[in-house]
Design a protein around this motif. Structure first.
Motif, PDB file in Angstrom:
ATOM      1  N   GLY A  79       0.810  -1.208   0.000  1.00 15.37           N
ATOM      2  CA  GLY A  79       0.000   0.000   0.000  1.00 15.37           C
ATOM      3  C   GLY A  79       0.844   1.259   0.000  1.00 15.37           C
ATOM      4  O   GLY A  79       0.550   2.222  -0.715  1.00 15.37           O
ATOM      5  N   LEU A  80       1.903   1.264   0.792  1.00 19.49           N
ATOM      6  CA  LEU A  80       2.784   2.428   0.855  1.00 19.49           C
ATOM      7  C   LEU A  80       3.476   2.693  -0.475  1.00 19.49           C
ATOM      8  O   LEU A  80       3.629   3.845  -0.892  1.00 19.49           O
ATOM      9  CB  LEU A  80       3.845   2.233   1.944  1.00 19.49           C
ATOM     10  CG  LEU A  80       3.420   2.487   3.388  1.00 19.49           C
ATOM     11  CD1 LEU A  80       4.538   2.097   4.339  1.00 19.49           C
ATOM     12  CD2 LEU A  80       3.074   3.959   3.585  1.00 19.49           C
ATOM     13  N   SER A  81       3.912   1.626  -1.132  1.00 21.79           N
ATOM     14  CA  SER A  81       4.651   1.784  -2.389  1.00 21.79           C
ATOM     15  C   SER A  81       3.730   1.826  -3.597  1.00 21.79           C
ATOM     16  O   SER A  81       4.205   1.899  -4.733  1.00 21.79           O
ATOM     17  CB  SER A  81       5.662   0.654  -2.556  1.00 21.79           C
ATOM     18  OG  SER A  81       5.000  -0.597  -2.619  1.00 21.79           O
ATOM     19  N   GLN A  82       2.424   1.770  -3.367  1.00 28.01           N
ATOM     20  CA  GLN A  82       1.413   1.832  -4.425  1.00 28.01           C
ATOM     21  C   GLN A  82       1.651   0.780  -5.501  1.00 28.01           C
ATOM     22  O   GLN A  82       1.524   1.030  -6.695  1.00 28.01           O
ATOM     23  CB  GLN A  82       1.374   3.238  -5.035  1.00 28.01           C
ATOM     24  CG  GLN A  82       0.989   4.312  -4.033  1.00 28.01           C
ATOM     25  CD  GLN A  82       0.942   5.694  -4.640  1.00 28.01           C
ATOM     26  OE1 GLN A  82       1.576   5.960  -5.644  1.00 28.01           O
ATOM     27  NE2 GLN A  82       0.171   6.586  -4.036  1.00 28.01           N
ATOM     28  N   GLY A  83       1.998  -0.422  -5.042  1.00 29.44           N
ATOM     29  CA  GLY A  83       2.140  -1.540  -5.959  1.00 29.44           C
ATOM     30  C   GLY A  83       3.514  -1.682  -6.579  1.00 29.44           C
ATOM     31  O   GLY A  83       3.786  -2.679  -7.258  1.00 29.44           O
ATOM     32  N   ALA A  84       4.412  -0.717  -6.366  1.00 26.42           N
ATOM     33  CA  ALA A  84       5.767  -0.817  -6.916  1.00 26.42           C
ATOM     34  C   ALA A  84       6.578  -1.829  -6.106  1.00 26.42           C
ATOM     35  O   ALA A  84       6.211  -2.198  -4.996  1.00 26.42           O
ATOM     36  CB  ALA A  84       6.449   0.542  -6.889  1.00 26.42           C
ATOM     37  N   SER A  85       7.687  -2.274  -6.661  1.00 25.53           N
ATOM     38  CA  SER A  85       8.517  -3.277  -6.004  1.00 25.53           C
ATOM     39  C   SER A  85       9.309  -2.654  -4.852  1.00 25.53           C
ATOM     40  O   SER A  85      10.292  -1.956  -5.071  1.00 25.53           O
ATOM     41  CB  SER A  85       9.484  -3.899  -7.022  1.00 25.53           C
ATOM     42  OG  SER A  85      10.355  -4.814  -6.393  1.00 25.53           O
ATOM     43  N   HIS A  86       8.891  -2.927  -3.632  1.00 22.91           N
ATOM     44  CA  HIS A  86       9.560  -2.351  -2.458  1.00 22.91           C
ATOM     45  C   HIS A  86      10.644  -3.251  -1.904  1.00 22.91           C
ATOM     46  O   HIS A  86      11.428  -2.841  -1.047  1.00 22.91           O
ATOM     47  CB  HIS A  86       8.535  -2.057  -1.354  1.00 22.91           C
ATOM     48  CG  HIS A  86       7.638  -3.220  -1.052  1.00 22.91           C
ATOM     49  ND1 HIS A  86       8.064  -4.354  -0.403  1.00 22.91           N
ATOM     50  CD2 HIS A  86       6.313  -3.427  -1.338  1.00 22.91           C
ATOM     51  CE1 HIS A  86       7.070  -5.196  -0.274  1.00 22.91           C
ATOM     52  NE2 HIS A  86       5.984  -4.684  -0.841  1.00 22.91           N
ATOM     53  N   GLN A  87      10.684  -4.509  -2.348  1.00 22.32           N
ATOM     54  CA  GLN A  87      11.705  -5.483  -1.940  1.00 22.32           C
ATOM     55  C   GLN A  87      11.735  -5.718  -0.428  1.00 22.32           C
ATOM     56  O   GLN A  87      12.755  -6.094   0.142  1.00 22.32           O
ATOM     57  CB  GLN A  87      13.091  -5.038  -2.430  1.00 22.32           C
ATOM     58  CG  GLN A  87      13.193  -4.945  -3.942  1.00 22.32           C
ATOM     59  CD  GLN A  87      14.509  -4.380  -4.399  1.00 22.32           C
ATOM     60  OE1 GLN A  87      14.891  -3.270  -4.033  1.00 22.32           O
ATOM     61  NE2 GLN A  87      15.228  -5.140  -5.199  1.00 22.32           N
ATOM     62  N   GLY A  88      10.595  -5.477   0.213  1.00 21.76           N
ATOM     63  CA  GLY A  88      10.479  -5.795   1.628  1.00 21.76           C
ATOM     64  C   GLY A  88      10.943  -4.719   2.574  1.00 21.76           C
ATOM     65  O   GLY A  88      11.027  -4.955   3.796  1.00 21.76           O
TER      66      GLY A  88
END
Length: 246
Positions: free
Chosen positions: A55-64
């Motif tokens: 949710g924070l990254s709006q679906g982008a790859s945050h890698q944890g």
């Protein structure tokens, strides 16, 4: 800010996020080195479900991993003029102008290439430009923090001022007659890259001293702006290294 490379670059510069959210489970163990460094610098740590990071990254790859830190802001143009007037380096200024690059992934990739090529500053217009947001910082892998970004109100007027400061301006356009490999990039210069699809705006094009193109041997008519930026910048690097060797 999110993503392993972006957070690592932040910590390697000696900075620390106010708070670090790490995905529950294996990710916490995989990212233990980053977590330990951030903790030692006083960052608050939280272990959260992947859904919250998504949710924070709006679906982008945050890698944890997601780091909370102050937002980046571009510098004003007065800072650029002051720097050029009192140029502190033996190497001639190398600037990158992005005219209307609004895609955050392209912007981040351009910043990453600019950092790798030793660009001294990136100039963007106040309007029609991607923001320095978390996605840009992730794609740039630390370059968004290391390469100065100067925001100007009127790009054509700023380009005229660059000429007054002795900076030669080369624009890129598919219809240009000269190849980028035939241009001289060894002096004080600014390279202008246009928007995705549309290229440079008319006033920007008219403000250039010269126009060059990348020779295209295949069936495609143009390259992605971030790819073209990398190719052109490293032609600058090649020429300057040859000149330095004598």
């Amino acid at each position: 800010m999110f993503g392993v490379h972006a957070v690592r670059a932040l910590l390697e510069r000696g900075e620390s996020p106010k708070e670090l959210w790490v995905q529950e489970g294996d990710a916490g163990r995989r990212l233990s080195e980053l977590v330990d460094t951030a903790r030692s610098r006083g960052a608050r740590l939280r272990s959260v479900p992947r859904e919250e990071l998504d949710g924070l990254s709006q679906g982008a790859s945050h890698q944890g991993i997601v780091a909370f830190c102050p937002p980046l802001a571009p510098e004003g143009e007065e800072s650029l003029w002051h720097k050029l007037k009192a140029w502190p380096l033996e190497t001639p200024p190398l600037l990158l102008i992005l005219d209307g690059v609004t895609d955050v992934h392209n912007f981040g990739a351009c910043l990453r290439s600019a950092d790798a090529a030793g660009v001294h500053g990136v100039i963007v217009p106040k309007d029609k430009s991607a923001p320095l947001n978390a996605t840009v910082r992730k794609v740039a892998c630390g370059a968004a923090e290391s390469v100065p970004v100067y925001q100007v109100t009127n790009l054509a007027r700023a380009m005229a001022r660059l000429k007054e400061e002795g900076v030669w301006i080369t624009g890129t356009a598919g219809e240009a007659d000269a190849s980028v490999f035939a241009a001289d990039f060894t002096g004080p210069m600014a390279l202008v890259m246009g928007a995705e699809g549309k290229g440079m705006r008319r006033l920007t094009r008219e403000a250039c001293d010269t126009l060059v193109k990348l020779p295209m041997a295949g069936t495609v008519s143009s390259l992605n702006v971030s790819v073209a930026t990398g190719v052109c910048l490293f032609e600058v690097v090649r020429q300057r290294e040859l000149k330095a060797r004598g």
